[in-house]
Scaffold this motif. Structure first.
Motif, short mmCIF file in Angstrom:
data_model
loop_
_atom_site.label_atom_id
_atom_site.label_comp_id
_atom_site.label_asym_id
_atom_site.label_seq_id
_atom_site.Cartn_x
_atom_site.Cartn_y
_atom_site.Cartn_z
N VAL A 169 20.33 6.73 10.10
CA VAL A 169 21.30 7.35 11.01
C VAL A 169 22.66 6.66 10.85
CG1 VAL A 169 21.86 7.83 13.43
CG2 VAL A 169 19.49 8.06 12.64
N THR A 209 17.72 8.16 16.66
CA THR A 209 19.04 7.79 17.14
C THR A 209 19.51 6.57 16.35
OG1 THR A 209 20.39 7.41 19.11
CG2 THR A 209 18.23 6.32 19.05
N ASP A 210 20.72 6.13 16.59
CA ASP A 210 21.31 5.04 15.82
C ASP A 210 20.87 3.66 16.29
OD1 ASP A 210 22.71 5.26 18.21
OD2 ASP A 210 24.67 5.57 17.27
N GLU A 218 12.62 7.72 15.77
CA GLU A 218 12.37 8.96 16.52
C GLU A 218 11.25 8.76 17.53
OE1 GLU A 218 11.77 13.73 15.84
OE2 GLU A 218 11.24 12.39 14.19
N GLN A 223 26.28 8.42 10.03
CA GLN A 223 27.40 8.25 10.97
C GLN A 223 28.60 7.60 10.28
OE1 GLN A 223 25.05 7.95 15.21
NE2 GLN A 223 26.01 6.13 14.49
N HIS A 274 12.67 6.90 20.41
CA HIS A 274 13.61 7.76 21.12
C HIS A 274 12.87 8.74 22.04
CE1 HIS A 274 17.54 10.28 20.76
NE2 HIS A 274 17.70 9.31 21.65
#
Length: 167
Positions: A97, A61-62, A48, A101, A51
C-alpha cells in the motif's frame, strides 16, 4: 528506547530507516527512553485481515496502530515532567500500500519514504493523536510533517519531504 522492527512482508524495506525515524519521533515527543515499541511489516493479505478484524473495513490499509499502555507525551506546560515509561504498542505497516501511495502522491516518492511517513503517523496514533476532526487533523499532520522534516534534515536528506498521503 527499545524498538523492534520485524519484516514479515516478503518485501525488502529499509528497516534501519524505520527504526531511526521511530526513535527520532519518540525522542522528539519526549517519550521515556526505556519505553518499548514494536513495528511489524506485513503483506497486503495480512493487513487486510487486520483491517477487517479491527476496523471492519475491507481491503488492506497503509498503517495500523495498536496502543498498549496509552503513554502520552508530557504537556508543553510542564517541561520538567518526567515522562512515564512503558509499552507503547505495535505499529503495522504494509509496503504494498505504501508503494502505491508514494507513487500516487502529488510529489511522488519512494515506498521507503512513505513507510517513514507512516511510521511517524503510527507513532502519533500510539500517543493518542487522531485526525477525525479538522482541528485534530491539522495538529497531527502538522506535527507529523515537522517530525519527518526534522529527521530528514538531521540525516542530510535532500529534496522535498513526502506529503501526507494517509487519510
Amino acid at each position: 528506547m527499545s524498538i523492534d522492527v520485524n519484516n514479515e512482508s516478503g518485501t525488502e524495506v529499509d528497516e534501519q530507516a524505520i527504526l531511526d525515524i521511530a526513535r527520532y519521533a519518540l525522542a522528539r515527543m519526549r517519550i521515556h527512553p526505556l519505553s518499548e515499541l514494536s513495528v511489524i511489516v506485513v503483506d497486503a493479505e495480512a493487513m487486510e485481515q487486520l483491517h477487517i478484524q479491527w476496523m471492519d473495513l475491507p481491503g488492506p490499509t497503509d498503517v495500523m496502530s495498536f496502543p498498549m499502555d496509552e503513554l502520552r507525551p508530557p504537556s508543553k506546560d510542564d517541561e520538567a515532567a518526567e515522562p512515564p515509561q512503558g509499552l507503547l504498542g505495535d505499529i503495522v505497516l504494509c509496503p504494498e500500500v505504501a508503494k502505491k501511495q508514494g507513487e500516487d502522491a502529488p510529489t511522488g516518492h519512494s515506498m521507503d519514504e512513505e513507510l517513514q511517513l507512516l511510521t511517524v503517523h503510527g507513532v502519533l496514533h500510539l500517543l493518542g493523536y487522531d485526525h477525525e476532526e479538522p482541528d485534530e487533523k491539522a495538529e497531527m499532520f502538522g506535527l507529523q510533517a515537522a517530525i519527518v522534516d526534522g529527521w530528514r534534515a538531521e540525516k542530510g536528506l535532500t529534496g522535498p519531504s513526502p506529503a501526507p498521503t494517509v487519510s
